[in-house]
Design an enzyme around this catalytic site. Sequence first.
Site, PDB file in Angstrom:
ATOM      1  N   GLN A   1       0.823  -1.216   0.000  1.00 30.72           N
ATOM      2  CA  GLN A   1       0.000   0.000   0.000  1.00 30.72           C
ATOM      3  C   GLN A   1       0.854   1.262   0.000  1.00 30.72           C
ATOM      4  O   GLN A   1       0.472   2.274  -0.591  1.00 30.72           O
ATOM      5  CB  GLN A   1      -0.902   0.021   1.226  1.00 30.72           C
TER       6      GLN A   1
ATOM      7  N   MET B   1     -11.072  -0.666   1.765  1.00 30.53           N
ATOM      8  CA  MET B   1     -10.886   0.204   0.603  1.00 30.53           C
ATOM      9  C   MET B   1     -11.312   1.636   0.879  1.00 30.53           C
ATOM     10  O   MET B   1     -10.830   2.562   0.226  1.00 30.53           O
ATOM     11  CB  MET B   1     -11.644  -0.343  -0.606  1.00 30.53           C
TER      12      MET B   1
ATOM     13  N   HIS C   1      -8.595   5.594  10.655  1.00 29.10           N
ATOM     14  CA  HIS C   1      -7.548   5.608   9.630  1.00 29.10           C
ATOM     15  C   HIS C   1      -7.908   6.577   8.512  1.00 29.10           C
ATOM     16  O   HIS C   1      -7.069   7.356   8.048  1.00 29.10           O
ATOM     17  CB  HIS C   1      -7.366   4.207   9.035  1.00 29.10           C
TER      18      HIS C   1
END
Length: 337
Positions: A101, A283, A306
């Site tokens: 990521q 996602m 997050h």
Amino acid sequence: MIEIDGSFGEGGGQILRTSLTLSVITGKPFRIFNIRANRPNPGLQRQHLWAVKAMKMISNAETKGDEVGSKELIFVPHEIKGNINIDIDVGTAGSVTLIIQTVLPAIINKNVRIRIKGGTDVPKSPTIDYIRLVYLEILRKIGIEAKLNLIKRGHYPEGGGEVIIENVNGNPSAFSLLELGKLTIIKGISHVSSLPAHIAERQMNSARELLSKLGVPIEIQTDVRQGEVSKGSGIALAAIGEKSIIGADSLGERGKRAEIVGEEAARILIDNLNTKASVDIHMSDMLMIFASLYGGEYIGAELTSHAYTNMEIIKKFLDIKIDVSGKRPFRFKAKIF
């Protein structure tokens, strides 16, 4: 130089990873302090350092404070280098997918090949099959292609996994993912490493039983690997709609029956589908950086800490507007331009 308080928001490694990605892409240096200040083991840990090292190699960056336990890091990137091979060993069961990521948005069209060793299927991070079934497939929808080769799996605590990510190319542009569209099929991978094959079958069957109520075809493959360094199991699922994909995963652990693992992943998938979002909880976080770079809008299943932290870090590096409607921890719409 951009100043970042590492104790802000969720106060974990996500702040560092987002900062590294955007610093390399924009060429803007940053200083992050109070790194993981409120965590039981504050400061940089080994897997965070490998994210720093990878981005340092990609951008020929200058760094200060990149050592285990450091609570402050200065990162000064230079031009992104292309045509390079990078080897990363995050150690034991450090998360391979969190490294993916971090680096992937920065290596588009750069001909960079990265071999990552560590944990492919470990707690508190997406599994490698989620990355394959959901993350990379959604990136394909916004114009980014990547090849991922899973050589070995690695589970907590031994690790031993190995992945190669390469051929990251594309011409991404502004995107709109505002609905899943009609659900067409559910795909999945149920795996075991150095454990009996029937565990993968039982995970698959229990997931299939719950998902059959959705009334669409179900294709779940089993991946049985013997002789791996670590023992473990898990399942990843992807509900594929006409316009987007919703995913979920679950890992086995000692004392957790295989049927529970499969049911858990299926219930998480159904819960995400019931939100009527266009992307799942994982996602919702990971897509934000791409929407910030190229412009985009989507509906996330949950506004996590997050995601909220990501928004604030992104605004430090990019002159963009982030319009979010919704309250934590519920479904939200993000429009970034």
